[in-house]
Design a protein around this motif. Sequence first.
Motif, PDB file in Angstrom:
ATOM      1  N   LEU A  55       0.823  -1.211   0.000  1.00 47.12           N
ATOM      2  CA  LEU A  55       0.000   0.000   0.000  1.00 47.12           C
ATOM      3  C   LEU A  55       0.854   1.256   0.000  1.00 47.12           C
ATOM      4  O   LEU A  55       0.412   2.324  -0.413  1.00 47.12           O
ATOM      5  CB  LEU A  55      -0.915   0.011   1.235  1.00 47.12           C
ATOM      6  N   ASN A  87      -9.203  -1.000  11.428  1.00 46.51           N
ATOM      7  CA  ASN A  87     -10.053   0.062  10.885  1.00 46.51           C
ATOM      8  C   ASN A  87     -10.661  -0.286   9.538  1.00 46.51           C
ATOM      9  O   ASN A  87     -11.402   0.506   8.980  1.00 46.51           O
ATOM     10  CB  ASN A  87      -9.230   1.348  10.703  1.00 46.51           C
ATOM     11  N   THR A  88     -10.264  -1.448   8.990  1.00 48.76           N
ATOM     12  CA  THR A  88     -10.752  -1.748   7.647  1.00 48.76           C
ATOM     13  C   THR A  88     -12.276  -1.721   7.623  1.00 48.76           C
ATOM     14  O   THR A  88     -12.926  -2.376   8.441  1.00 48.76           O
ATOM     15  CB  THR A  88     -10.262  -3.144   7.194  1.00 48.76           C
ATOM     16  N   GLY A  89     -12.808  -0.957   6.698  1.00 46.24           N
ATOM     17  CA  GLY A  89     -14.269  -0.844   6.608  1.00 46.24           C
ATOM     18  C   GLY A  89     -14.838  -1.873   5.656  1.00 46.24           C
ATOM     19  O   GLY A  89     -14.116  -2.511   4.890  1.00 46.24           O
ATOM     20  N   ARG A  93     -23.567  -1.250   2.211  1.00 46.26           N
ATOM     21  CA  ARG A  93     -24.824  -1.588   1.538  1.00 46.26           C
ATOM     22  C   ARG A  93     -24.790  -2.978   0.885  1.00 46.26           C
ATOM     23  O   ARG A  93     -25.684  -3.330   0.138  1.00 46.26           O
ATOM     24  CB  ARG A  93     -25.152  -0.507   0.500  1.00 46.26           C
ATOM     25  N   LEU A  94     -23.710  -3.742   1.182  1.00 53.82           N
ATOM     26  CA  LEU A  94     -23.648  -5.120   0.685  1.00 53.82           C
ATOM     27  C   LEU A  94     -23.786  -6.067   1.872  1.00 53.82           C
ATOM     28  O   LEU A  94     -23.369  -5.742   2.983  1.00 53.82           O
ATOM     29  CB  LEU A  94     -22.307  -5.392  -0.003  1.00 53.82           C
ATOM     30  N   PHE A 103     -15.089  -9.883  -3.430  1.00 55.92           N
ATOM     31  CA  PHE A 103     -13.636  -9.925  -3.258  1.00 55.92           C
ATOM     32  C   PHE A 103     -13.037 -11.198  -3.863  1.00 55.92           C
ATOM     33  O   PHE A 103     -11.926 -11.179  -4.389  1.00 55.92           O
ATOM     34  CB  PHE A 103     -13.256  -9.754  -1.784  1.00 55.92           C
ATOM     35  N   ARG A 150     -12.896 -11.882   4.545  1.00 57.10           N
ATOM     36  CA  ARG A 150     -12.498 -11.173   3.323  1.00 57.10           C
ATOM     37  C   ARG A 150     -10.994 -11.318   3.074  1.00 57.10           C
ATOM     38  O   ARG A 150     -10.552 -11.594   1.962  1.00 57.10           O
ATOM     39  CB  ARG A 150     -12.860  -9.686   3.436  1.00 57.10           C
TER      40      ARG A 150
ATOM     41  N   LYS B  13     -20.903  -4.482  -9.028  1.00 59.66           N
ATOM     42  CA  LYS B  13     -20.898  -4.259  -7.576  1.00 59.66           C
ATOM     43  C   LYS B  13     -21.153  -2.797  -7.245  1.00 59.66           C
ATOM     44  O   LYS B  13     -21.963  -2.452  -6.390  1.00 59.66           O
ATOM     45  CB  LYS B  13     -19.559  -4.733  -6.989  1.00 59.66           C
ATOM     46  N   GLU B  14     -20.430  -1.912  -7.946  1.00 65.63           N
ATOM     47  CA  GLU B  14     -20.555  -0.483  -7.643  1.00 65.63           C
ATOM     48  C   GLU B  14     -21.960   0.030  -7.968  1.00 65.63           C
ATOM     49  O   GLU B  14     -22.497   0.870  -7.258  1.00 65.63           O
ATOM     50  CB  GLU B  14     -19.513   0.342  -8.404  1.00 65.63           C
ATOM     51  N   ASP B  17     -24.293  -1.172  -5.322  1.00 66.85           N
ATOM     52  CA  ASP B  17     -23.993  -0.427  -4.097  1.00 66.85           C
ATOM     53  C   ASP B  17     -24.595   0.985  -4.159  1.00 66.85           C
ATOM     54  O   ASP B  17     -25.254   1.437  -3.230  1.00 66.85           O
ATOM     55  CB  ASP B  17     -22.464  -0.361  -3.949  1.00 66.85           C
ATOM     56  N   ILE B  18     -24.394   1.648  -5.278  1.00 56.01           N
ATOM     57  CA  ILE B  18     -24.823   3.057  -5.368  1.00 56.01           C
ATOM     58  C   ILE B  18     -26.352   3.135  -5.473  1.00 56.01           C
ATOM     59  O   ILE B  18     -26.972   4.048  -4.942  1.00 56.01           O
ATOM     60  CB  ILE B  18     -24.113   3.780  -6.538  1.00 56.01           C
ATOM     61  N   ASP B 265     -19.078   9.388  -3.898  1.00 58.71           N
ATOM     62  CA  ASP B 265     -19.299   8.186  -3.098  1.00 58.71           C
ATOM     63  C   ASP B 265     -18.312   7.080  -3.476  1.00 58.71           C
ATOM     64  O   ASP B 265     -17.802   6.370  -2.611  1.00 58.71           O
ATOM     65  CB  ASP B 265     -20.739   7.696  -3.308  1.00 58.71           C
ATOM     66  N   GLU B 270     -14.987   5.838  -0.537  1.00 59.24           N
ATOM     67  CA  GLU B 270     -14.196   4.633  -0.224  1.00 59.24           C
ATOM     68  C   GLU B 270     -13.174   4.954   0.870  1.00 59.24           C
ATOM     69  O   GLU B 270     -12.967   4.185   1.796  1.00 59.24           O
ATOM     70  CB  GLU B 270     -13.430   4.153  -1.461  1.00 59.24           C
ATOM     71  N   ARG B 273     -14.897   5.678   4.274  1.00 61.28           N
ATOM     72  CA  ARG B 273     -15.471   4.497   4.941  1.00 61.28           C
ATOM     73  C   ARG B 273     -14.408   3.444   5.227  1.00 61.28           C
ATOM     74  O   ARG B 273     -14.731   2.335   5.640  1.00 61.28           O
ATOM     75  CB  ARG B 273     -16.570   3.904   4.065  1.00 61.28           C
ATOM     76  N   ASN B 274     -13.132   3.763   4.928  1.00 64.84           N
ATOM     77  CA  ASN B 274     -12.012   2.849   5.176  1.00 64.84           C
ATOM     78  C   ASN B 274     -12.108   1.550   4.398  1.00 64.84           C
ATOM     79  O   ASN B 274     -11.695   0.496   4.875  1.00 64.84           O
ATOM     80  CB  ASN B 274     -11.898   2.520   6.670  1.00 64.84           C
ATOM     81  N   THR B 275     -12.700   1.599   3.224  1.00 66.14           N
ATOM     82  CA  THR B 275     -12.763   0.390   2.401  1.00 66.14           C
ATOM     83  C   THR B 275     -11.676   0.396   1.331  1.00 66.14           C
ATOM     84  O   THR B 275     -11.470  -0.596   0.644  1.00 66.14           O
ATOM     85  CB  THR B 275     -14.131   0.273   1.706  1.00 66.14           C
ATOM     86  N   GLU B 277      -8.376   0.600   1.544  1.00 64.81           N
ATOM     87  CA  GLU B 277      -7.200  -0.253   1.769  1.00 64.81           C
ATOM     88  C   GLU B 277      -7.464  -1.676   1.291  1.00 64.81           C
ATOM     89  O   GLU B 277      -6.630  -2.267   0.610  1.00 64.81           O
ATOM     90  CB  GLU B 277      -6.865  -0.295   3.260  1.00 64.81           C
ATOM     91  N   SER B 278      -8.658  -2.206   1.673  1.00 62.13           N
ATOM     92  CA  SER B 278      -8.921  -3.594   1.295  1.00 62.13           C
ATOM     93  C   SER B 278      -9.055  -3.737  -0.214  1.00 62.13           C
ATOM     94  O   SER B 278      -8.743  -4.783  -0.785  1.00 62.13           O
ATOM     95  CB  SER B 278     -10.176  -4.116   1.999  1.00 62.13           C
ATOM     96  N   LEU B 279      -9.480  -2.672  -0.875  1.00 56.40           N
ATOM     97  CA  LEU B 279      -9.586  -2.706  -2.326  1.00 56.40           C
ATOM     98  C   LEU B 279      -8.190  -2.643  -2.968  1.00 56.40           C
ATOM     99  O   LEU B 279      -7.901  -3.338  -3.937  1.00 56.40           O
ATOM    100  CB  LEU B 279     -10.416  -1.493  -2.773  1.00 56.40           C
ATOM    101  N   MET B 280      -7.339  -1.803  -2.387  1.00 56.21           N
ATOM    102  CA  MET B 280      -6.018  -1.601  -2.977  1.00 56.21           C
ATOM    103  C   MET B 280      -5.089  -2.813  -2.791  1.00 56.21           C
ATOM    104  O   MET B 280      -4.091  -2.916  -3.479  1.00 56.21           O
ATOM    105  CB  MET B 280      -5.333  -0.356  -2.394  1.00 56.21           C
ATOM    106  N   LEU B 289     -10.072  -0.561 -11.648  1.00 56.57           N
ATOM    107  CA  LEU B 289     -10.983  -0.061 -10.615  1.00 56.57           C
ATOM    108  C   LEU B 289     -11.606   1.241 -11.069  1.00 56.57           C
ATOM    109  O   LEU B 289     -12.820   1.456 -10.956  1.00 56.57           O
ATOM    110  CB  LEU B 289     -10.217   0.180  -9.309  1.00 56.57           C
ATOM    111  N   PHE B 452      -3.921   7.434   2.794  1.00 53.10           N
ATOM    112  CA  PHE B 452      -3.621   7.591   4.210  1.00 53.10           C
ATOM    113  C   PHE B 452      -3.554   9.058   4.604  1.00 53.10           C
ATOM    114  O   PHE B 452      -2.656   9.778   4.172  1.00 53.10           O
ATOM    115  CB  PHE B 452      -2.290   6.911   4.542  1.00 53.10           C
TER     116      PHE B 452
END
Lengths: 249, 752
Positions: A55, A87-89, A93-94, A103, A150, B13-14, B17-18, B265, B270, B273-275, B277-280, B289, B452
């Motif tokens: 990252l 902190n991972t969010g 809405r899923l 994922f 996940r 997915k997006e 979600d939206i 949004d 992303e 909402r701290n999502t 990192e998991s995506l990256m 993406l 970050f």
Amino acid sequence: MIVAENLVKSFPLPDGGEKRAVDGLGFRVGKGQIYGLLGPNGAGKTTSLRILSGLMTSTSGRATLAGFDVSRQPDEVKRVLGFLTANTGLYQRLSATELLRYFASLHGLDKREAAARADELIQRMGISGFAKLRCGAMSTGQKQRVNIARALIADPPVLIMDEPTLGLDVLSNRVILDFIRLQRDEGKSIVLSTHYLDEAETLCDQIGLLHEGRLIAEGDIAYLRNLAGEERLSSIFLKLIHADLGAAA
Amino acid sequence: MRWTSLVGTIYVKELVDILRDHRTLIAMIVVPIVLYPMLMLGSVQAVSYQKEAMREEEIIVGVLNDEQGQSLNRLIHADAAALKRESNDEQLSQHQSPERERWESRTMRDSSISRGAARDKMFAPGTLIDRDSAPQPINKIRILVLGSEERIDAAVRERSIHVGVILDRDELVDQPDIQNKIQFHSDKEDVRSSNAERRLRDVIQRTADRTDARRKSERGLPQTFDEPFAVETVDLSAPPSILGQVLPLILILMTITGAIYPAIDLTAGERERNTLESLMVCPVPVIHLIVGKFLVVTTVAIMGAALNLGSVTATVYFGGFNKIISTTGGSLPLGKMALILICLIPFAVLMSAIMIAVCSYARTFKEAQNYVTPVILAVLIPGGIAAMPATRLDGVMLVMPVGNMVLLARDLLLGAVVHGWQVVIVLLSTTLYAVAAVAIAANIFGRESVVFADVESFRGHFARTMFRPAPRPSLSMSVLYASLLFPLWFFIQAALSPAGGEDAKALLYATSKLMPILFVAIPAFIAWYWKVDLRGAFALRLPESKFVIAGLFLGLSAWIPAHEINLIQQHIIGVPESLERNAQLLVDTFQHMPLGMLVLVIAIIPAICEELLFRGFLLSGLFGNRRAWSAILASAAIFGVFHFFLFKFVVTAGLGVVLAYLCWRSRSIIPGMIAHCLHNTIGALSAVRPEWFTQLRLIPAQNPSSNAESAHLPAFTIAIGIIVFLSAIALSSLVAPLGRKQIAGGVSPRNA
């Protein structure tokens, strides 16, 4: 296998100078091992884990996960990595099922495989009862279970976890620690950072003490006890940090 | 996993979600379906109500003295009585003859419009009776005697009276040799004051018309007695259609509104909402993406705008507004809605790309909203310029972002003449801007300084010490530069293009001076600053001798297939007149230049600079994680587009493919430079020294009745040309295949 060699990360400062958040960090984690990175706030634990997971780019130094170079082979590294932070969010809405399947698809699993893998993790992590619930409506413990599922969706050989049990109740904490042990027993290489020293003491095979970006001590708990002449990890931790501060002064 | 399927997964997915977000649904569905009809009906009814109220409202008039007040009062009452009488007469005659009734009422309405009396109309939506077309008497009036002009003026300013009326004599006189002078004192800023003045003027005008008609008839004079000319203008301009002029602007706003929320949004959201990192940490390239997210934003923007458009259309039709529009000379035919929707798509694409790029930079919703506001204003400026009636779709406006689309939409809607090439340039430049915006977004999204918040923020983007050396430019870096250079190069060419009577020398000299700066120096600086290996970025390697020979063969022979392809193309679609004029202008210019200078300006400088940009900086950036052929084709397409003349696209893009292939195989820029230089030299020489080629029997001897450009080459030349050309390709291909080795940095084109 996780290898970090002389990792350095500098950030530019407003006055034109640089701040070294990580300063020559190096360690190795073998298969079926848990390596705990401990240190006070601002020691560089999170930055180190972010560099290992790709990252962040390191200013210098080298890191490999399962033999792949983090900065030169980012795609390969991401395929062998499961990453998790406190902190991972989650996508609010899923539902857990939808999120895990998404994922799984991002990790290259086809639709059938993705569904099978998601169902397997839902069973193993005890998510079945709330698998259809949207993540926004879950409790902190439920969210963290989904998050771990996940991180494990592609069954990665390497796990990097930044404070995985932060803010969890005793019950959720137990579930997650048991699961981490199980992953180790399955032969995964795991690096985690934690503030809970008791947890580190019982969980980690190797412990690295990080202070101001530098590794000031490293070894198993017996070695660290011997080094500091203290029994409890919290006392060892304080003594070694004070010694480092004294040396720096 | 194929990239299309990956992008598809992200897209689905997006979108789910939206669309599950209540805020999106409210902004996208509730607002247009409920708000537009309410706003339109509500505002029109409010205006109607106000007008009705003002029509019935008492007029307060200030006069100098009692006598003048009485004169005015008599005038108003006489007019009211006359109007009543005229109305009764009309009803009687209508009763007598229904045919005549229709004819007269139509005539009366037409004549009232021609006199301008129908400028202010009032419509009740649904029924839409034009009440203003019938003259209205003044029923309520209060006359105040104020004594002096100063007091009248003061009262108007204080708004204690609506209007002051000053007569030149106390009694109005009805004598042909005397003109009654009437002065109105009013405040145009006050709607009641101007309304009162207008109503009084109408009374006086009607009285004057009646008096005029009576006097003529008393003297047996025809009504045309004092009107020797009847002037009429037939206006051929497009009607000032509300559809063409207002809708494109509404369109911009609708599309932006639709794009803002999902863009924020899906990017800043992303992060917040701290999502992110998991995506990256997923093995998905950032560009995938971003493309997935961009497509969702585009979809939502188009859906939102289509719903808005549908709602406006439904309100106009079912609310009876189409009649209002038709009275202003415009129309809103349903057939044009399809056209509007088609214009909407490139708009939505560009807006979504811009919004994604801007919002990618933000870490929070609030921050993103702060960035979006100035962008909306910046977008509205070219949109507003384009919406002005005098602005035309030519010159710089063809490539003006946003403005060009507004103009195209306007012209299409107004039914103005729009050429195919205009549409192509507008769509191409819009696409390029969208690509540039997506490239920027891909470059920013997921960067550590954005992911970050605790990282020492944005200085990291530009602090050179923070960059890690890279073997070649990134995709976004090279595509972004090409996209920004495109309009700039277009502006330069447009600004320097020779005026009538001038030759093209100034243009050629200026471009040959600017090329080294724009095509080489700036990309080289960018590469150096971002610590990109210059050898890798520009393929600066000595080639094997085989590739040099291949370059020579290619340069000597490429003009032959190029010439024949041009002829085939001419046969199919004809040659645009503008291209013929340009070609002739260039030939004339070449003939007045020293040969050495001609070769330098036409062949050497372009060959070096264009190769370094297109086969160096751009191609090496395009390789990235992509297949070699997709990079080669993309670089060739951009090379073709940069030559602006669409007619030349096939040949220039074809040449681009061959040169990029040669560069990829040889891992060196040099063979391509040799080929390019020779090709251009031959092109220039064939124009200024055709006799050299005819002596060699390479081209047919010039026939005075036809020029060499339109004649096929001799079969011998074609045969030799094709053999040499194919030998060059074969020589490049047969040499030990480099396989996955790529031109830049010795890294695989598929996998950096």
